[in-house]
Design an enzyme around this catalytic site. Structure first.
Site, short mmCIF file in Angstrom:
data_model
loop_
_atom_site.label_atom_id
_atom_site.label_comp_id
_atom_site.label_asym_id
_atom_site.label_seq_id
_atom_site.Cartn_x
_atom_site.Cartn_y
_atom_site.Cartn_z
N ASP A 88 0.86 -1.19 0.00
CA ASP A 88 0.00 0.00 0.00
C ASP A 88 0.89 1.24 0.00
O ASP A 88 1.89 1.31 0.71
CB ASP A 88 -0.91 0.00 1.23
CG ASP A 88 -2.04 1.00 1.10
OD1 ASP A 88 -3.20 0.57 0.98
OD2 ASP A 88 -1.76 2.23 1.12
N SER A 134 -11.97 3.61 -1.19
CA SER A 134 -11.58 4.77 -2.00
C SER A 134 -11.14 4.38 -3.40
O SER A 134 -11.06 5.24 -4.28
CB SER A 134 -10.45 5.54 -1.31
OG SER A 134 -9.30 4.72 -1.14
N HIS A 180 -10.27 -5.05 -3.31
CA HIS A 180 -8.94 -5.33 -2.76
C HIS A 180 -9.06 -5.75 -1.31
O HIS A 180 -9.91 -5.26 -0.58
CB HIS A 180 -8.02 -4.12 -2.89
CG HIS A 180 -8.62 -2.83 -2.43
ND1 HIS A 180 -9.54 -2.14 -3.19
CD2 HIS A 180 -8.48 -2.14 -1.28
CE1 HIS A 180 -9.91 -1.05 -2.54
NE2 HIS A 180 -9.30 -1.03 -1.37
P1 AMP Z 1 -9.63 1.50 0.36
O1 AMP Z 1 -9.65 2.84 1.06
O2 AMP Z 1 -10.12 0.35 1.17
O3 AMP Z 1 -10.30 1.61 -1.00
O4 AMP Z 1 -8.10 1.19 0.09
C1 AMP Z 1 -7.41 1.74 -0.98
C2 AMP Z 1 -5.97 1.68 -0.62
O5 AMP Z 1 -5.23 1.83 -1.81
C3 AMP Z 1 -5.51 2.80 0.34
O6 AMP Z 1 -4.96 2.21 1.51
C4 AMP Z 1 -4.48 3.56 -0.49
O7 AMP Z 1 -3.40 3.99 0.29
C5 AMP Z 1 -4.06 2.53 -1.51
N1 AMP Z 1 -3.58 3.04 -2.76
C6 AMP Z 1 -4.15 3.97 -3.55
N2 AMP Z 1 -3.42 4.18 -4.66
C7 AMP Z 1 -2.37 3.33 -4.59
C8 AMP Z 1 -1.25 3.05 -5.42
N3 AMP Z 1 -1.07 3.70 -6.58
N4 AMP Z 1 -0.36 2.11 -5.03
C9 AMP Z 1 -0.53 1.46 -3.86
N5 AMP Z 1 -1.56 1.67 -3.02
C10 AMP Z 1 -2.46 2.60 -3.37
#
Ligand code: AMP
Length: 113
Positions: free
Chosen positions: A30, A94, A99
């Protein structure tokens, strides 16, 4: 989907620290870790979220747990860790590509905030 950041990561079109990849599943760090170990495990196929899963996704979704176990062992957090799937904005989702968060390396509280 070309406008999905996780699809782009899966396809090697966006940068990520990939830990595991096979024909079904990809795991990567992440970008904003919420714990010492914070790894995302995603189906390679674009599924918007938990509310959009179909019966044909069951094998791949089961694999998310197997990969989580392997990654937890690799990072030395197999004794305890938390697996989280947020569905919908108000639950914290988000990125609209299903995931599983693997969180480890610290103690967790329940219920989550
Ligand atoms: P959620 O809020 O459950 O949708 O988790 C989305 C996660 O994706 C968050 O913890 C972000 O920090 C992570 N995230 C978003 N963009 C990226 C990226 N380009 N590479 C790695 N993690 C990401």
């Amino acid at each position: 989907m070309t406008d999905c950041i996780f699809c782009r990561i899966v396809q090697g079109q966006a940068p990520a620290r990939i830990l595991y990849q096979d024909e079904d599943v990809t795991a990567f760090h992440d970008i904003h870790p919420g714990s010492p170990v914070h790894i995302l495990i995603v189906p390679n196929r674009h599924i918007v979220g938990a509310a959009q899963v179909e019966p044909e996704d069951e094998a791949v979704l089961g694999k998310l747990f197997t990969v989580a176990r392997l990654v937890a062992e690799e990072f030395g957090v197999a004794e305890w860790y938390r697996l989280v799937v947020n569905n919908g904005r108000s639950a914290g989702q988000s990125v609209d590509h299903l995931h599983m968060h693997l969180l480890g390396g610290r103690r967790f509280h329940w219920p989550p905030g």
